[in-house]
Design a protein around this motif. Sequence first.
Motif, PDB file in Angstrom:
ATOM      1  N   LEU A 103       0.984  64.761  17.763  1.00 28.95           N
ATOM      2  CA  LEU A 103      -0.349  64.296  18.126  1.00 28.95           C
ATOM      3  C   LEU A 103      -1.295  65.465  18.377  1.00 28.95           C
ATOM      4  CD1 LEU A 103       0.466  61.302  20.531  1.00 28.95           C
ATOM      5  CD2 LEU A 103      -0.470  61.187  18.215  1.00 28.95           C
TER       6      LEU A 103
ATOM      7  N   ILE B 193      -4.940  55.115  15.393  1.00 31.93           N
ATOM      8  CA  ILE B 193      -3.743  55.316  14.569  1.00 31.93           C
ATOM      9  C   ILE B 193      -4.127  55.861  13.200  1.00 31.93           C
ATOM     10  CG2 ILE B 193      -1.794  54.145  13.473  1.00 31.93           C
ATOM     11  CD1 ILE B 193      -1.836  52.145  15.757  1.00 31.93           C
TER      12      ILE B 193
ATOM     13  N   THR C 230      -3.572  66.470  15.555  1.00 32.28           N
ATOM     14  CA  THR C 230      -4.838  65.770  15.367  1.00 32.28           C
ATOM     15  C   THR C 230      -5.953  66.491  16.097  1.00 32.28           C
ATOM     16  OG1 THR C 230      -3.658  63.668  15.208  1.00 32.28           O
ATOM     17  CG2 THR C 230      -6.018  63.551  15.605  1.00 32.28           C
TER      18      THR C 230
ATOM     19  N   ALA D 264      -2.618  64.658  24.096  1.00 32.62           N
ATOM     20  CA  ALA D 264      -2.749  65.577  22.972  1.00 32.62           C
ATOM     21  C   ALA D 264      -3.850  66.603  23.214  1.00 32.62           C
ATOM     22  CB  ALA D 264      -3.021  64.796  21.691  1.00 32.62           C
TER      23      ALA D 264
ATOM     24  N   SER E 109       2.618  70.334  11.625  1.00 35.01           N
ATOM     25  CA  SER E 109       2.616  69.219  10.673  1.00 35.01           C
ATOM     26  C   SER E 109       3.750  69.350   9.669  1.00 35.01           C
ATOM     27  CB  SER E 109       1.271  69.161   9.936  1.00 35.01           C
ATOM     28  OG  SER E 109       0.221  68.859  10.824  1.00 35.01           O
TER      29      SER E 109
ATOM     30  N   PHE F 257      -5.356  60.185  11.955  1.00 36.78           N
ATOM     31  CA  PHE F 257      -4.551  61.280  11.409  1.00 36.78           C
ATOM     32  C   PHE F 257      -4.467  61.222   9.886  1.00 36.78           C
ATOM     33  CE2 PHE F 257      -0.535  63.383  10.310  1.00 36.78           C
ATOM     34  CZ  PHE F 257      -0.702  64.592  10.972  1.00 36.78           C
TER      35      PHE F 257
ATOM     36  N   SER G 207      -7.213  61.242  19.433  1.00 36.65           N
ATOM     37  CA  SER G 207      -5.940  61.940  19.584  1.00 36.65           C
ATOM     38  C   SER G 207      -5.300  61.701  20.940  1.00 36.65           C
ATOM     39  CB  SER G 207      -6.133  63.442  19.353  1.00 36.65           C
ATOM     40  OG  SER G 207      -7.051  63.983  20.272  1.00 36.65           O
ATOM     41  N   GLY G 208      -6.067  61.233  21.926  1.00 36.20           N
ATOM     42  CA  GLY G 208      -5.500  60.866  23.228  1.00 36.20           C
ATOM     43  C   GLY G 208      -5.551  62.000  24.240  1.00 36.20           C
TER      44      GLY G 208
ATOM     45  N   GLU H 139       6.899  64.242  19.470  1.00 35.93           N
ATOM     46  CA  GLU H 139       5.821  63.318  19.116  1.00 35.93           C
ATOM     47  C   GLU H 139       4.496  63.784  19.700  1.00 35.93           C
ATOM     48  OE1 GLU H 139       7.214  59.592  20.472  1.00 35.93           O
ATOM     49  OE2 GLU H 139       8.560  59.252  18.772  1.00 35.93           O
ATOM     50  N   ILE H 140       4.523  64.316  20.911  1.00 41.72           N
ATOM     51  CA  ILE H 140       3.298  64.832  21.515  1.00 41.72           C
ATOM     52  C   ILE H 140       2.774  66.013  20.702  1.00 41.72           C
ATOM     53  CG2 ILE H 140       2.369  66.047  23.530  1.00 41.72           C
ATOM     54  CD1 ILE H 140       4.132  64.313  25.278  1.00 41.72           C
TER      55      ILE H 140
END
Length: 488
Positions: A383, A227, A386, A442, A129, A230, A438-439, A379-380
């Motif tokens: 993520l 979205i 999260t 992730a 982060s 986070f 978080s997908g 970017e991953i």
Amino acid sequence: MSEEQNTHAPRAAQAPHAAEAPQAEEGERGTQGTHARRFGLPVATALVMGNIIGGGIFLLPASVAPYGTVSLVAFCVLTLGAIALALVFGRLARRHPLTGGPYVYAREAFGDFAGFLAAWSYWITTWVSNAALAVAAVGYLDVLLPVQGSTAATIAAALALQWLPALANLAGTRYVGAVQLVATVLKFVPLLLVAVGGLFFFDSANLGPFQAEGDSALGAMSASAAILLFSYLGVESAAVSAGEVRDPRRNVGRATVLGTLGAATIYLLGTLAVFGTVAHDRLVESDAPFSDAVNVMFGGSWGGMAVACMALVSMVGALNGWTLLSAQTPYAAARDGLFPKVFAHKRRGVPTVGVAVTVVLASLLTVYNYTAGTQGVFEILVLVTTFTATVPYLLSTAAQIYFLLSGRTERVHRARLIRDAVLAGAAFTFSMWLVAGSGYAAVYQGVLFLFAGVLVYAWMAARKVRDRATVTAAVEDAPEPVNSGLPA
């Protein structure tokens, strides 16, 4: 000794009870000098608010605008979940007011391995982060001082934004608190001006549709929630630094709830003000929604400069707080032999090795991001934070549920049993929603990070057993004391 007491005796010896902790912490603090100072309620609250609100608020309205105003409903639901989580952390901190927060709670309830997973995953969250915050801050710095035309200048700016807060931390907790309080005040004054001032320019015609076309209200709310999830990471900030907070049994819970409520108020007012001042079709395409809102409110084009200043202050304050947190959890784990001992070294009230290692890792990740050109990978990784942050959340709420269901009355007030059970259940559900939001990518990457930590745990656990065996052998080989025949 009862079976339950015997089961938990080893952990109790390794992680002192709350009644013993303040004296131990105070004794340690007494050797740190005048630069080590406990945080009061205002600074602890500022730490929570500053870590929850980084730079995301400056992009948030445009990010959720495509889903319609149903995103405001999602925000309210998330706020309730975050408050429930904050209350659970407050309850746990009353019983275990020690540095480490989720690590301490997970280890006390489920043992060393669960505690290590909480510490490891939280540590990953903090330094990744920090790298993300520094990279994002460079974008705002470029508005004030163009640096992105040169890769070397961009990297230098990103590293400076990470190392300046790290140096403030290395100077001692006294300076960490001062920087955090000043950064929080400078951040929230202009944000409140925009959020409250925007309400006077509010036009309901700018709001756009309630939900995105083709989606159900529930689908649009879930999509926007993914979205927004986070945005509430950081509610645990005061609990993680409980050992540095004055009167932690009382102030950690208050700071956590007050900080979360303050951040939620800023989020909701700011998003609503921007929704109502910037036309929906323009907001969807905006790269600087707060700048657009300021331009609508006061005219001219100076909004971009003002928002860039606010974003920089916001992110530097967040980096200052997250840098402290990044060292606190490894410090607590190192004291229990679950992280390398070097992480337990403190100077001026700050775990200096943890700060240094964290800023170096974040710096390497930042340089890699700019030189390798793999923006998608970075970017991953962002993520992943999260997901990795939810591991200690889930373990902490599960620990509270365990204390409730096991009937350990020394940890839970029976008169508050039902209320605490409802709060713990809501916080656990909120944490699971964080995982889902978080997908898949992730979660996949995050699990790989956790499995890498298992190897570290195996090494540290084996080392503890070897050291224990060495000590036992030394005691057994020691000569028996000679009986002189004199009375004892």
